[in-house]
Design an enzyme around this catalytic site. Sequence first.
Site, mmCIF file in Angstrom:
data_model
loop_
_atom_site.group_PDB
_atom_site.id
_atom_site.type_symbol
_atom_site.label_atom_id
_atom_site.label_comp_id
_atom_site.label_asym_id
_atom_site.label_seq_id
_atom_site.Cartn_x
_atom_site.Cartn_y
_atom_site.Cartn_z
ATOM 1 N N ARG A 15 0.841 -1.202 0.000
ATOM 2 C CA ARG A 15 0.000 0.000 0.000
ATOM 3 C C ARG A 15 0.870 1.244 0.000
ATOM 4 O O ARG A 15 0.561 2.241 -0.655
ATOM 5 C CB ARG A 15 -0.899 0.023 1.239
ATOM 6 C CG ARG A 15 -2.044 -0.949 1.166
ATOM 7 C CD ARG A 15 -2.982 -0.792 2.355
ATOM 8 N NE ARG A 15 -3.999 -1.823 2.311
ATOM 9 C CZ ARG A 15 -5.156 -1.725 1.657
ATOM 10 N NH1 ARG A 15 -5.462 -0.625 1.014
ATOM 11 N NH2 ARG A 15 -6.018 -2.723 1.647
ATOM 12 N N MET B 269 -12.441 3.770 -3.964
ATOM 13 C CA MET B 269 -12.780 2.637 -3.109
ATOM 14 C C MET B 269 -11.543 1.882 -2.631
ATOM 15 O O MET B 269 -11.518 0.663 -2.602
ATOM 16 C CB MET B 269 -13.744 1.695 -3.848
ATOM 17 C CG MET B 269 -14.973 2.381 -4.391
ATOM 18 S SD MET B 269 -15.888 3.345 -3.168
ATOM 19 C CE MET B 269 -16.970 2.096 -2.505
ATOM 20 N N ARG B 270 -10.528 2.623 -2.272
ATOM 21 C CA ARG B 270 -9.293 1.998 -1.797
ATOM 22 C C ARG B 270 -9.004 2.549 -0.413
ATOM 23 O O ARG B 270 -8.989 3.772 -0.218
ATOM 24 C CB ARG B 270 -8.167 2.377 -2.762
ATOM 25 C CG ARG B 270 -6.880 1.656 -2.517
ATOM 26 C CD ARG B 270 -6.774 0.372 -3.307
ATOM 27 N NE ARG B 270 -5.644 -0.413 -2.827
ATOM 28 C CZ ARG B 270 -5.734 -1.690 -2.485
ATOM 29 N NH1 ARG B 270 -6.863 -2.337 -2.588
ATOM 30 N NH2 ARG B 270 -4.670 -2.335 -2.048
ATOM 31 N N LEU C 221 -6.899 3.830 2.608
ATOM 32 C CA LEU C 221 -5.629 4.559 2.631
ATOM 33 C C LEU C 221 -4.963 4.381 3.988
ATOM 34 O O LEU C 221 -5.642 4.350 5.024
ATOM 35 C CB LEU C 221 -5.897 6.041 2.358
ATOM 36 C CG LEU C 221 -6.441 6.313 0.942
ATOM 37 C CD1 LEU C 221 -7.096 7.683 0.868
ATOM 38 C CD2 LEU C 221 -5.339 6.180 -0.099
ATOM 39 N N HIS D 153 -19.599 10.151 1.058
ATOM 40 C CA HIS D 153 -20.099 8.816 1.397
ATOM 41 C C HIS D 153 -21.631 8.848 1.309
ATOM 42 O O HIS D 153 -22.253 9.807 1.767
ATOM 43 C CB HIS D 153 -19.641 8.432 2.805
ATOM 44 C CG HIS D 153 -20.092 7.070 3.214
ATOM 45 N ND1 HIS D 153 -19.481 5.913 2.740
ATOM 46 C CD2 HIS D 153 -21.113 6.659 4.000
ATOM 47 C CE1 HIS D 153 -20.111 4.861 3.244
ATOM 48 N NE2 HIS D 153 -21.101 5.292 4.013
ATOM 49 N N ASP E 282 -14.428 5.875 6.374
ATOM 50 C CA ASP E 282 -15.666 6.662 6.429
ATOM 51 C C ASP E 282 -15.807 7.398 7.754
ATOM 52 O O ASP E 282 -16.898 7.491 8.341
ATOM 53 C CB ASP E 282 -16.889 5.771 6.162
ATOM 54 C CG ASP E 282 -16.849 5.128 4.789
ATOM 55 O OD1 ASP E 282 -16.335 5.768 3.850
ATOM 56 O OD2 ASP E 282 -17.302 3.977 4.644
ATOM 57 N N ALA F 99 -28.526 13.994 -4.501
ATOM 58 C CA ALA F 99 -28.118 14.889 -3.416
ATOM 59 C C ALA F 99 -26.593 15.057 -3.407
ATOM 60 O O ALA F 99 -26.072 16.157 -3.187
ATOM 61 C CB ALA F 99 -28.598 14.335 -2.077
HETATM 62 C C1 GAR Z 1 -21.017 7.434 -4.617
HETATM 63 O O1 GAR Z 1 -22.316 7.099 -4.191
HETATM 64 C C2 GAR Z 1 -20.122 7.713 -3.433
HETATM 65 O O2 GAR Z 1 -20.787 8.369 -2.389
HETATM 66 C C3 GAR Z 1 -19.703 6.324 -3.029
HETATM 67 O O3 GAR Z 1 -19.464 5.667 -4.238
HETATM 68 C C4 GAR Z 1 -20.320 6.212 -5.232
HETATM 69 C C5 GAR Z 1 -19.458 6.618 -6.403
HETATM 70 O O4 GAR Z 1 -20.245 6.998 -7.489
HETATM 71 N N1 GAR Z 1 -18.559 6.342 -2.180
HETATM 72 C C6 GAR Z 1 -18.385 5.506 -1.162
HETATM 73 O O5 GAR Z 1 -19.151 4.599 -0.886
HETATM 74 C C7 GAR Z 1 -17.129 5.753 -0.337
HETATM 75 N N2 GAR Z 1 -17.208 5.081 0.928
HETATM 76 P P1 GAR Z 1 -19.612 7.813 -8.682
HETATM 77 O O6 GAR Z 1 -18.375 7.026 -9.129
HETATM 78 O O7 GAR Z 1 -20.656 7.829 -9.736
HETATM 79 O O8 GAR Z 1 -19.239 9.185 -8.182
#
Ligand code: GAR
Length: 217
Positions: free
Chosen positions: A67, A92-93, A95, A111, A147, A175
């Site tokens: 990492r 989605m990685r 850190l 989130h 998160d 939103a």
């Molecule tokens: C979004 O809903 C974001 O809030 C979530 O992934 C989605 C990405 O959508 N993020 C997480 O869950 C982070 N913990 P997008 O690629 O269309 O922006």
Amino acid sequence: MSKFRLGVLISGRGSNLQSLIDACADSDFPAEIACVISNKPHAPGLDRAKSAKIETVSIPHKSYDSREAFETDLTDALESRQVDLVCNAGFMRLLTAGFVDHWFNRQINIHPSLLPAFKGLHVHEQVLEAGARISGCTIHYVRAEMDDGPIIAQAAVPVLPDDTADSLAARVLTAEHTLYPKVVKGIAEGTITINGDDVTFRDAAEGFSAPMISPLR
Ligand code: GAR
């Protein structure tokens, strides 16, 4: 005047990235996207950036032994483009604390729940399973725990009786697309500041919580 420089981190679709691209297209918006970086070389969001003539960087985490090595290249890519604020947008990685400390109070995440409730993956399934009546999204400064971190802004949406995870996700996403550019604008123009873990709004009256973006039927 030079604009506040964003480094947007993505892993997938990039619809939140698109909301930032669209906001930055307004010449009055105080920020610009310096680069879009993905840990997934085929993330569809990279095409959104390319279409907007924004520089893209692919740093596939799978090519790294650790990492830390991955994150060293991530920081190098961000710093060589003089990024002021790292915006996680569907990144989605996980850190490490080292990366998070390096970008302390210079990295934010979106989130799709009202944190601290419903962290992690399969958020909308978790919300439906729990029987929550309200959900929403949260933008927060990044800390080492997943998160977690000082909350900047939230927007709430109703959970409707016939919702599926997909229909709820779509409502929350609407939103998200409204909230992310607002928060970036506030940070870029200095109306949102953070000292330690305390987030302050210069114009507290304006506020940044948006109750019920979508009305109940
Ligand atoms: C979004 O809903 C974001 O809030 C979530 O992934 C989605 C990405 O959508 N993020 C997480 O869950 C982070 N913990 P997008 O690629 O269309 O922006």
